[in-house]
Design a protein around this motif. Structure first.
Motif, PDB file in Angstrom:
ATOM      1  N   ASP A 108     -21.020 -21.908  25.862  1.00 37.80           N
ATOM      2  CA  ASP A 108     -20.955 -21.162  27.116  1.00 37.80           C
ATOM      3  C   ASP A 108     -19.550 -20.588  27.270  1.00 37.80           C
ATOM      4  O   ASP A 108     -18.589 -21.323  27.502  1.00 37.80           O
ATOM      5  N   THR A 109     -19.412 -19.265  27.134  1.00 41.30           N
ATOM      6  CA  THR A 109     -18.092 -18.643  27.241  1.00 41.30           C
ATOM      7  C   THR A 109     -17.550 -18.707  28.661  1.00 41.30           C
ATOM      8  O   THR A 109     -16.332 -18.641  28.865  1.00 41.30           O
ATOM      9  N   ALA A 110     -18.425 -18.839  29.654  1.00 43.67           N
ATOM     10  CA  ALA A 110     -17.959 -18.947  31.038  1.00 43.67           C
ATOM     11  C   ALA A 110     -17.228 -20.277  31.250  1.00 43.67           C
ATOM     12  O   ALA A 110     -16.199 -20.347  31.933  1.00 43.67           O
ATOM     13  N   THR A 111     -17.760 -21.336  30.637  1.00 45.29           N
ATOM     14  CA  THR A 111     -17.119 -22.652  30.736  1.00 45.29           C
ATOM     15  C   THR A 111     -15.963 -22.774  29.763  1.00 45.29           C
ATOM     16  O   THR A 111     -14.953 -23.416  30.048  1.00 45.29           O
ATOM     17  N   GLY A 112     -16.099 -22.128  28.620  1.00 42.54           N
ATOM     18  CA  GLY A 112     -15.094 -22.272  27.580  1.00 42.54           C
ATOM     19  C   GLY A 112     -15.409 -23.464  26.701  1.00 42.54           C
ATOM     20  O   GLY A 112     -16.512 -24.014  26.737  1.00 42.54           O
ATOM     21  N   VAL A 113     -14.465 -23.893  25.914  1.00 41.35           N
ATOM     22  CA  VAL A 113     -14.707 -24.982  24.973  1.00 41.35           C
ATOM     23  C   VAL A 113     -15.045 -26.272  25.711  1.00 41.35           C
ATOM     24  O   VAL A 113     -14.463 -26.581  26.748  1.00 41.35           O
ATOM     25  N   ASP A 114     -16.031 -26.991  25.201  1.00 40.77           N
ATOM     26  CA  ASP A 114     -16.451 -28.247  25.809  1.00 40.77           C
ATOM     27  C   ASP A 114     -16.846 -29.209  24.695  1.00 40.77           C
ATOM     28  O   ASP A 114     -16.886 -28.850  23.520  1.00 40.77           O
ATOM     29  N   TYR A 115     -17.162 -30.427  25.082  1.00 45.17           N
ATOM     30  CA  TYR A 115     -17.432 -31.472  24.097  1.00 45.17           C
ATOM     31  C   TYR A 115     -18.578 -31.100  23.169  1.00 45.17           C
ATOM     32  O   TYR A 115     -18.550 -31.419  21.976  1.00 45.17           O
ATOM     33  N   VAL A 116     -19.576 -30.411  23.683  1.00 45.33           N
ATOM     34  CA  VAL A 116     -20.733 -30.047  22.870  1.00 45.33           C
ATOM     35  C   VAL A 116     -20.319 -29.170  21.696  1.00 45.33           C
ATOM     36  O   VAL A 116     -20.926 -29.225  20.622  1.00 45.33           O
ATOM     37  N   ASP A 117     -19.275 -28.368  21.861  1.00 43.44           N
ATOM     38  CA  ASP A 117     -18.823 -27.481  20.787  1.00 43.44           C
ATOM     39  C   ASP A 117     -18.175 -28.276  19.655  1.00 43.44           C
ATOM     40  O   ASP A 117     -18.349 -27.945  18.479  1.00 43.44           O
ATOM     41  N   PHE A 118     -17.441 -29.313  20.019  1.00 43.98           N
ATOM     42  CA  PHE A 118     -16.889 -30.193  18.993  1.00 43.98           C
ATOM     43  C   PHE A 118     -18.012 -30.946  18.276  1.00 43.98           C
ATOM     44  O   PHE A 118     -17.986 -31.109  17.055  1.00 43.98           O
ATOM     45  N   LEU A 119     -18.991 -31.387  19.070  1.00 46.85           N
ATOM     46  CA  LEU A 119     -20.090 -32.173  18.504  1.00 46.85           C
ATOM     47  C   LEU A 119     -20.870 -31.369  17.475  1.00 46.85           C
ATOM     48  O   LEU A 119     -21.286 -31.898  16.435  1.00 46.85           O
ATOM     49  N   LYS A 120     -21.060 -30.095  17.734  1.00 43.61           N
ATOM     50  CA  LYS A 120     -21.756 -29.236  16.768  1.00 43.61           C
ATOM     51  C   LYS A 120     -21.014 -29.213  15.430  1.00 43.61           C
ATOM     52  O   LYS A 120     -21.622 -29.327  14.364  1.00 43.61           O
ATOM     53  N   CYS A 121     -19.705 -29.064  15.500  1.00 41.89           N
ATOM     54  CA  CYS A 121     -18.896 -29.001  14.267  1.00 41.89           C
ATOM     55  C   CYS A 121     -18.878 -30.340  13.543  1.00 41.89           C
ATOM     56  O   CYS A 121     -18.973 -30.391  12.312  1.00 41.89           O
ATOM     57  N   TRP A 122     -18.755 -31.426  14.294  1.00 42.46           N
ATOM     58  CA  TRP A 122     -18.754 -32.746  13.666  1.00 42.46           C
ATOM     59  C   TRP A 122     -20.097 -33.036  12.982  1.00 42.46           C
ATOM     60  O   TRP A 122     -20.137 -33.607  11.898  1.00 42.46           O
ATOM     61  N   THR A 123     -21.175 -32.617  13.644  1.00 44.81           N
ATOM     62  CA  THR A 123     -22.491 -32.854  13.073  1.00 44.81           C
ATOM     63  C   THR A 123     -22.704 -32.037  11.810  1.00 44.81           C
ATOM     64  O   THR A 123     -23.173 -32.549  10.795  1.00 44.81           O
ATOM     65  N   ARG A 124     -22.328 -30.746  11.859  1.00 42.93           N
ATOM     66  CA  ARG A 124     -22.452 -29.922  10.652  1.00 42.93           C
ATOM     67  C   ARG A 124     -21.535 -30.465   9.545  1.00 42.93           C
ATOM     68  O   ARG A 124     -21.912 -30.499   8.372  1.00 42.93           O
ATOM     69  N   GLY A 125     -20.358 -30.889   9.915  1.00 40.46           N
ATOM     70  CA  GLY A 125     -19.448 -31.467   8.932  1.00 40.46           C
ATOM     71  C   GLY A 125     -20.042 -32.685   8.261  1.00 40.46           C
ATOM     72  O   GLY A 125     -19.920 -32.873   7.045  1.00 40.46           O
TER      73      GLY A 125
END
Length: 413
Positions: free
Chosen positions: A263-280
């Motif tokens: 969500d660009t309105a909220t900006g970076v949030d925990y869910v965005d890190f979680l996506k990267c950690w999961t793909r990693g």
């Protein structure tokens, strides 16, 4: 690998080369007792040039090839050249204080130019004194920890025969498959592409008036050299971060991939890190270190999941979870606005060295100025193409998802 294990992880290559050879931190773990020899102050003065200074010069500034990055004091205690480790009467490796005492000098009192005027071989130590002062500022942060550039590299001080190196791209085609009895295994091919990455020469000349060196003892002059080293340290920090972001090629063809946020309105949030950690986790990368500028670092620190939680704690301990229990968070303003760099430090980047720290001294008689020129030639090399990823909170993940090659068998185009 857990974050705590990563901090203690210091692998040795198949050739036995230490993985970390920072300026002033050769990090050789070796039983030196078998190579130890007690030496008296009188013997030290007699053998200083032949048995200590000459081997040190051959190691750090050989006539051919890259030298080893190591401070003089650590050279005395480790002798990575395989030479004798001289120890004092108490059995301790020699230190600067021991050497000063052998010459009957007090570094808080002896003036800088007095060292160069000595009749003994001790005068030849002046360059080593300057080197170690610079190294102290360059290889240690103000809090006593290793500098940022060193922590971001999984290997440092890797020698390079030329002031440029070929950036190798390995493209693996073909996958292992299940085969029946007597069936031929499938074939895979590896193709090689090369581009040139160049080293950078960095350095500075410090001008000091004759009046200054005649009026100040060694430990006062050393304080300015330490400060000079710290300025170079910050410059290397920026260079390391920019390499992670933009790659090590002028074309930018191996820059870190950039993904958006939910969500660009909220900006970076925990869910965005979680996506990267999961793909990693899926592709074998642990994005457990992050770098951001001041503004983004402040915003990350305010995300609830990164703060201490006093209630609502899970009743189930998840062992093999993709998200880390702890993360290493670094601040550097070379990271562009709105972006956060996530990386797997176990193989993201290494440092290459063509010319370790070199010290040259000069004197201008027309102005009575002493010059100390300190320079080196090095570069940072990106290694793991999938070991770095950038989150940009100004972009939408739906429009800027993971690149299609960020998979187990994917290859950077």
């Amino acid at each position: 690998m857990s974050n705590q294990l990563m901090k203690n992880y210091n692998p040795i290559s198949m050739l036995g080369v230490p993985s970390r050879m920072e300026y002033g931190c050769f990090n050789v773990s070796d039983n030196i007792k078998s190579r130890s020899e007690k030496i008296t102050p009188q013997e030290l003065k007699r053998r200083l040039k032949k048995d200590i200074l000459s081997p040190y010069r051959d190691l750090v500034q050989p006539d051919h090839g890259a030298g080893v990055q190591i401070s003089f004091e650590e050279f005395l205690s480790k002798r990575p050249d395989g030479g004798t480790v001289f120890v004092d009467e108490a059995g301790n490796p020699l230190k600067w204080q021991t050497i000063f005492e052998a010459q009957g000098l007090d570094p808080s009192r002896v003036l800088f130019n007095e060292i160069a005027a000595l009749s003994s071989d001790f005068r030849l130590l002046l360059s080593a004194i300057v080197n170690d002062s610079f190294v102290k500022g360059f290889s240690t942060a103000s809090n006593g920890q290793p500098p940022l550039w060193s922590q971001l590299c999984y290997r440092t001080g890797v020698p390079c025969a030329l002031d440029e190196f070929r950036r190798t791209w390995l493209k693996f085609n073909g996958q292992p498959q299940i085969t029946a009895e007597a069936e031929t295994f499938p074939e895979a091919t590896i193709t090689l592409g090369t581009e040139i990455a160049r080293m950078q020469k960095k350095g500075i000349t410090l001008r000091m008036s004759e009046e200054f060196v005649r009026a100040n003892p060694i430990d006062v002059v050393a304080e300015w050299l330490i400060y000079l080293g710290r300025r170079h340290q910050l410059m290397e920090d920026d260079a390391a971060v920019l390499t992670l972001v933009n790659g090590d090629l002028s074309t930018g063809s191996n820059a870190a991939p950039v993904v958006g946020v939910a969500d660009t309105a909220t900006g970076v949030d925990y869910v965005d890190f979680l996506k990267c950690w999961t793909r990693g986790s899926v592709i074998g990368e642990n994005f457990y270190s992050l770098i951001a500028n001041e503004t983004m670092s402040h915003k990350i620190a305010l995300i609830d999941e990164f703060k201490e939680r006093r209630q609502g704690k899970s009743q189930i301990t998840i062992v093999n979870r993709p998200e880390p229990a702890t993360i290493d968070r670094f601040v550097n303003n070379s990271v562009p606005a709105n972006q956060i760099v996530l990386l797997d430090r176990s193989h993201a980047m290494k440092q290459r060295v063509f010319q370790p720290v070199r010290i040259d001294r000069s004197f201008k008689p027309e102005s009575w100025e002493n010059g100390i020129t300190i320079g080196y030639i090095s570069a940072f090399e990106k290694v793991g193409d999938k070991a770095t990823i950038i989150i940009d909170e100004s972009l939408s993940f739906s429009e800027h998802p993971f690149p299609n090659w960020l998979t187990i068998d994917g290859v950077r185009p």
